[in-house]
Design a protein around this motif. Structure first.
Motif, PDB file in Angstrom:
ATOM      1  N   LYS A 140       0.822  -1.213   0.000  1.00  0.00           N
ATOM      2  CA  LYS A 140       0.000   0.000   0.000  1.00  0.00           C
ATOM      3  C   LYS A 140       0.848   1.252   0.000  1.00  0.00           C
ATOM      4  O   LYS A 140       0.543   2.242  -0.674  1.00  0.00           O
ATOM      5  CB  LYS A 140      -0.923  -0.019   1.220  1.00  0.00           C
ATOM      6  CG  LYS A 140      -1.824   1.197   1.354  1.00  0.00           C
ATOM      7  CD  LYS A 140      -2.708   1.079   2.587  1.00  0.00           C
ATOM      8  CE  LYS A 140      -3.608   2.301   2.738  1.00  0.00           C
ATOM      9  NZ  LYS A 140      -4.476   2.186   3.950  1.00  0.00           N
ATOM     10  N   HIS A 141       1.938   1.239   0.776  1.00  0.00           N
ATOM     11  CA  HIS A 141       2.834   2.392   0.869  1.00  0.00           C
ATOM     12  C   HIS A 141       4.144   2.095   0.147  1.00  0.00           C
ATOM     13  O   HIS A 141       4.474   0.933  -0.122  1.00  0.00           O
ATOM     14  CB  HIS A 141       3.113   2.736   2.330  1.00  0.00           C
ATOM     15  CG  HIS A 141       1.887   3.036   3.134  1.00  0.00           C
ATOM     16  ND1 HIS A 141       1.125   4.158   2.940  1.00  0.00           N
ATOM     17  CD2 HIS A 141       1.282   2.335   4.129  1.00  0.00           C
ATOM     18  CE1 HIS A 141       0.102   4.157   3.786  1.00  0.00           C
ATOM     19  NE2 HIS A 141       0.169   3.063   4.508  1.00  0.00           N
ATOM     20  N   ASN A 142       4.902   3.147  -0.117  1.00  0.00           N
ATOM     21  CA  ASN A 142       6.194   2.954  -0.779  1.00  0.00           C
ATOM     22  C   ASN A 142       7.309   2.704   0.229  1.00  0.00           C
ATOM     23  O   ASN A 142       8.479   2.769  -0.098  1.00  0.00           O
ATOM     24  CB  ASN A 142       6.542   4.146  -1.675  1.00  0.00           C
ATOM     25  CG  ASN A 142       6.787   5.418  -0.888  1.00  0.00           C
ATOM     26  OD1 ASN A 142       6.453   5.514   0.302  1.00  0.00           O
ATOM     27  ND2 ASN A 142       7.377   6.411  -1.535  1.00  0.00           N
ATOM     28  N   ARG A 178      10.547   4.036   9.457  1.00  0.00           N
ATOM     29  CA  ARG A 178      10.258   3.549   8.108  1.00  0.00           C
ATOM     30  C   ARG A 178      11.439   3.744   7.172  1.00  0.00           C
ATOM     31  O   ARG A 178      12.309   4.577   7.397  1.00  0.00           O
ATOM     32  CB  ARG A 178       9.018   4.238   7.542  1.00  0.00           C
ATOM     33  CG  ARG A 178       9.126   5.742   7.391  1.00  0.00           C
ATOM     34  CD  ARG A 178       7.807   6.328   6.898  1.00  0.00           C
ATOM     35  NE  ARG A 178       7.828   7.779   6.845  1.00  0.00           N
ATOM     36  CZ  ARG A 178       6.812   8.525   6.458  1.00  0.00           C
ATOM     37  NH1 ARG A 178       5.677   7.937   6.077  1.00  0.00           N
ATOM     38  NH2 ARG A 178       6.899   9.832   6.423  1.00  0.00           N
ATOM     39  N   GLN A 182       3.148  -0.119  -6.029  1.00  0.00           N
ATOM     40  CA  GLN A 182       2.485   0.535  -4.891  1.00  0.00           C
ATOM     41  C   GLN A 182       0.985   0.580  -5.159  1.00  0.00           C
ATOM     42  O   GLN A 182       0.507   1.317  -6.010  1.00  0.00           O
ATOM     43  CB  GLN A 182       3.023   1.944  -4.670  1.00  0.00           C
ATOM     44  CG  GLN A 182       2.428   2.612  -3.427  1.00  0.00           C
ATOM     45  CD  GLN A 182       2.970   4.005  -3.179  1.00  0.00           C
ATOM     46  OE1 GLN A 182       3.981   4.409  -3.764  1.00  0.00           O
ATOM     47  NE2 GLN A 182       2.303   4.753  -2.312  1.00  0.00           N
ATOM     48  N   SER A 192      -0.062   1.722  12.491  1.00  0.00           N
ATOM     49  CA  SER A 192       0.668   2.127  11.288  1.00  0.00           C
ATOM     50  C   SER A 192       1.476   3.374  11.596  1.00  0.00           C
ATOM     51  O   SER A 192       1.334   3.982  12.671  1.00  0.00           O
ATOM     52  CB  SER A 192      -0.310   2.421  10.135  1.00  0.00           C
ATOM     53  OG  SER A 192      -1.090   3.575  10.446  1.00  0.00           O
ATOM     54  N   ASN A 195       1.127   6.252  10.165  1.00  0.00           N
ATOM     55  CA  ASN A 195       0.228   7.408  10.205  1.00  0.00           C
ATOM     56  C   ASN A 195      -0.590   7.467  11.493  1.00  0.00           C
ATOM     57  O   ASN A 195      -0.821   8.550  12.033  1.00  0.00           O
ATOM     58  CB  ASN A 195      -0.699   7.388   8.986  1.00  0.00           C
ATOM     59  CG  ASN A 195       0.025   7.751   7.703  1.00  0.00           C
ATOM     60  OD1 ASN A 195       1.019   8.467   7.724  1.00  0.00           O
ATOM     61  ND2 ASN A 195      -0.443   7.233   6.589  1.00  0.00           N
TER      62      ASN A 195
END
Length: 405
Positions: A38-40, A62, A78, A128, A130
């Motif tokens: 989902k994320h890079n 990350r 992605q 996560s 975020n």
């Protein structure tokens, strides 16, 4: 004849280790490898409690996937996974679809609120990068507003943590490190700050031996944490939570400016929704980590459940076991492509360490108990060892916790 297509979905611990090791194990002529996430970026789930408390910046947790994987060998996409079409060997994405010959499912976990009223709407969860950043910003906002907002209340400085398992206790450890600095920064009397943990079990850290768990509890209590054990969160509201002690007739209201739920997670819903045989949402993998109803699908991490023997409890879904699963899946995929027999998964339990802030911890490593600073140092060694395996010395030096430079 075209190369076998290996598709890995999810860039957690298991998915990343599978991907990195496959790129080393297989030549370009052996297979085409694709990773979807989902994320890079890939992130250290076991560091999120630090980012949530604000003791480290969230970027520290990350790393860009392109800086870790061999982009000459692995194609990175992605996108978000919507469904697995196992009958047609396809993965449906939000923006397209990908076909595979072999699939590795490493889609991770979701927060589990167990149906507690208002918890999804009024409590944060650490799941996560975020969400961790959102918690840190919310806590800082409450402290920054206390002396400037005419509507601020003393309860704005109360933090309730739901759960006293590994995630909850480690988050509490970071909070007791972080709160004194916030109080100095925003001119707040630290005595006005309350940190309350609500746990349904009669003790903290159930997986640990009692003496280690009691050490952790005593340390946190010495730093001001209030434990309400044998107590359950019954409802979350905009003003806090209602809790009830086991066998008590009435609920108690705790007014709080911040509520963080660490009381449970569940596997991604996608395998069950896609028709795989599951056990409480997880794929009960065979001894070589394949799905029991599909020889072309492997599962790792939080979506896989591994039983040491029939009738025994499954292994806990830790980062440690996910890494070992990823290592074996990479080898087994190579075996399948080369026409060789696969290997059975043998879990090598090296131990478990829980941090209690930067300088305190508890743990058992190779059957040796650790408390205090030695445990905290070992936790950093374990974290850096993973970085070394994932991306080599360079990644460990850039992101690691021990100051080698």
């Amino acid at each position: 004849m075209s190369n076998p297509r290996i598709l890995i979905i999810g860039a957690g611990y298991g998915g990343m280790i599978t991907t990195v090791n496959l790129a080393k194990e297989l030549s370009p002529d052996d297979a085409d490898i694709t990773l979807v996430n989902k994320h890079n970026y890939h992130y250290q789930t076991t560091w999120l409690h630090e980012a949530a408390a604000g003791t480290i910046h969230h970027d520290r947790t990350r790393m860009l996937i392109k800086n870790v994987i061999n982009t000459n060998r692995v194609h990175f996409v992605q996108d978000s996974v919507v469904k697995i079409d196992k009958d047609n060997k396809k993965v449906i994405l939000k923006n397209g679809e990908l076909s595979y010959d072999y699939l590795v499912v490493g889609l991770g976990f979701e927060s589990n609120t167990f149906g507690i009223k208002g918890l999804s709407e009024h409590a944060f969860s650490i799941r996560s990068v975020n969400t961790a950043r959102k918690i840190r910003e919310h806590i800082e906002y409450k402290f920054a507003s206390y002396n400037n907002d005419p509507d601020a209340k003393d309860s704005d400085l109360t933090l309730v943590v739901g759960g006293a398992g590994l995630s909850g206790v480690e988050f509490l450890g970071e909070l007791v490190d972080r709160i004194p600095g916030l109080c100095r920064e925003y001119d707040i009397d630290q005595n006005k700050v309350k940190i309350i943990d609500v746990e349904g079990m009669p003790m903290v850290l159930p997986p640990f031996e009692r003496d280690l768990a009691e050490y952790a509890q005593r340390y946190l209590e010495s730093k001001g944490v209030i434990f309400k054990l044998g107590t359950f969160i019954k409802e979350a509201t905009p003003d806090g939570v209602f809790v009830q002690k086991k066998d008590a007739e009435k609920m108690e209201e705790i007014k709080a400016g911040t509520v963080v739920w660490t009381g449970g997670v569940k596997a991604s819903h996608i395998p069950a929704d896609s028709g795989f045989k599951t056990n409480r949402g997880k794929i009960p993998v065979t001894d070589d980590l394949r799905a029991p109803d599909d020889d072309h699908v492997f599962a790792v991490g939080d979506v896989a459940v591994v039983f040491p023997a029939e009738g025994k409890r499954p292994y806990p879904p830790t980062a440690q076991i996910a890494v070992q699963e990823g290592e074996l899946v990479a080898r087994n995929l190579k075996h399948l492509i080369k026409g060789e027999p696969t290997e059975k998964f043998v879990y090598k339990k090296r131990g478990t360490v829980a941090s209690l802030g930067n300088h305190q911890g508890i743990g058992v490593v190779y059957d040796k108990k650790l408390k205090g600073k030695p445990a905290a140092a070992m936790k950093k060694v374990i974290d850096d060892r993973y970085l070394l395996e994932l991306g080599g010395v360079g990644l460990m030096l850039r992101k690691g916790k021990l100051n080698f430079l």
